[in-house]
Design an enzyme around this catalytic site. Structure first.
Site, PDB file in Angstrom:
ATOM      1  CE  LYS A  86      -3.542  -2.299   0.088  1.00 39.95           C
ATOM      2  NZ  LYS A  86      -3.286  -3.755   0.131  1.00 39.95           N
ATOM      3  CG  ASN A  87      -0.703   4.824  -1.599  1.00 38.80           C
ATOM      4  OD1 ASN A  87      -0.646   3.636  -2.397  1.00 38.80           O
ATOM      5  ND2 ASN A  87      -1.218   5.889  -2.158  1.00 38.80           N
TER       6      ASN A  87
END
Length: 367
Positions: A173-174
């Protein structure tokens, strides 16, 4: 790595508290609540755990139905199947690949308990329509915002809109902590129970706040807390979340410009982001034109040392999906779009030259 992860992990170690709900966990909670505007945030050891907590909070029982897209990760369905729930798979929109809000109402029966919109690639579902449908039928809304940290819908943070929501901090994910997630609680009536379920079914959180003189087993729960080292790593990432998002959006936009000629020739379709949605640069994908052999394209990119992949195999077509769930209507868009999708490399630090190379190799692979 943003720079402070190992420093904060060392600070947690020398603070002599490595179990969950320590000082770094509280800092993460404060950050998430302030940034999203949710009623209460609770770190979990995964987004899967947060979704499982949501199923417990909604008292899902065998035979209860939960409406969701088929084009999603298995955890979206598993969390409810573990309680005996039945996923009802609805088709996705052709533009955003999100749950088609116009098809939700037809899927509602007397057994329906909740709607689970999945914000694909950090682009928001059409939440106003989904919330209105849920309100008229007395249903709960659980946002699967695994990919949605730092993204918004009409100015509202994803995760702050439904009754409950789940974030992911998996390393893909970010904003990351290796593994990790969070449950966001927006329905005030569910906050106390959420704390209890997360703490093995006890009111331990109330005890530490001095609200009760001892803590005891109150109801069904489990151990959903991450350790303090995970929280320390995560907090370093959260502190840099705006910079991370800005950099990913710049990389996303560069891809968007580079690939415009291929779309003009009808060879691909680029991502579509509705005007009311501010995405977070989580993912850049292209949809190959019908007739283009996706595997040949992937193989050609791999030969040039470019690692590209497709994404979900639709749940309704999987063995477990057929066993535990049911479909509502045709899932033609899900089937066709999932077979055309190719995800391109995207991470902080990806250079313009690397992106230009990806675009050039992709062009030759298609042509």
């Amino acid at each position: 790595m943003t720079g402070k992860e190992l420093y904060y992990m060392a600070e947690a170690k020398f603070g002599n508290m490595l179990a969950g709900d320590g000082p770094f966990t509280r800092r993460c909670h404060d950050w998430l609540e302030n940034k999203s505007g949710c009623g209460k945030s609770l770190l979990t050891h995964s987004c899967t755990a947060a979704l499982e907590m949501a199923a417990l909070l909604l008292d899902i029982e065998p035979g209860d139905e939960i409406i969701m897209p088929s084009y999603t990760f298995v955890s979206t369905a598993n969390a409810f199947v573990l309680r005996g729930g039945v996923p009802v798979f609805v088709d996705i929109r052709e533009d955003t690949l999100n749950l088609d809000e116009g098809l939700v109402e037809a899927a509602i029966t007397s057994r329906t308990r909740a709607i689970v919109p999945v914000h694909y690639a950090g682009v928001a579902c059409e939440m106003d329509t989904i919330l209105e449908t849920a309100r008229r039928h007395g249903l709960k809304v659980v946002e699967d915002a695994a990919q949605g940290v730092m993204a918004t819908y009409k100015g509202r943070a994803l995760g702050s809109i439904g009754d409950l929501a789940a974030y992911s901090f998996h390393e893909t994910k970010n904003v990351i902590s290796g593994e990790g997630g969070a449950l966001l609680v927006n329905d005030p009536a569910l906050i106390v129970r959420a704390e209890i379920i997360r703490e093995k079914g006890t009111d331990r959180s109330r005890f530490f706040r001095g609200e009760v003189d001892k803590y005891t087993w109150q109801e069904v729960g489990s151990s959903f807390l991450p350790g303090e080292l995970i929280a320390a790593f995560l907090y370093a990432q959260l502190e840099e979340a705006e910079r991370i998002t800005d950099e990913r959006l710049a990389i996303w936009q560069r891809y968007h410009e580079l690939l415009k000629p291929l779309e003009a020739k009808g060879l691909i379709r680029r991502p579509i982001v509705p005007e009311e949605c501010q995405h977070n640069g989580h993912m850049y994908y292209v949809l190959l034109a019908p007739g283009i052999d996706r595997q040949k394209v992937l193989d050609a990119l791999k030969k040039s040392d470019i690692f590209t992949v497709f994404h979900y195999v639709p749940l309704h077509s999987s063995p477990a999906g057929r066993r535990y769930g049911r479909t509502q209507g045709s899932l033609e868009v899900t089937d066709t779009q999932s077979e055309r999708l190719v995800r391109l490399p995207l991470w902080i630090g990806l250079t313009a030259e690397q992106q230009e190379n990806v675009a050039e190799v992709l062009k030759h692979a298609i042509g």
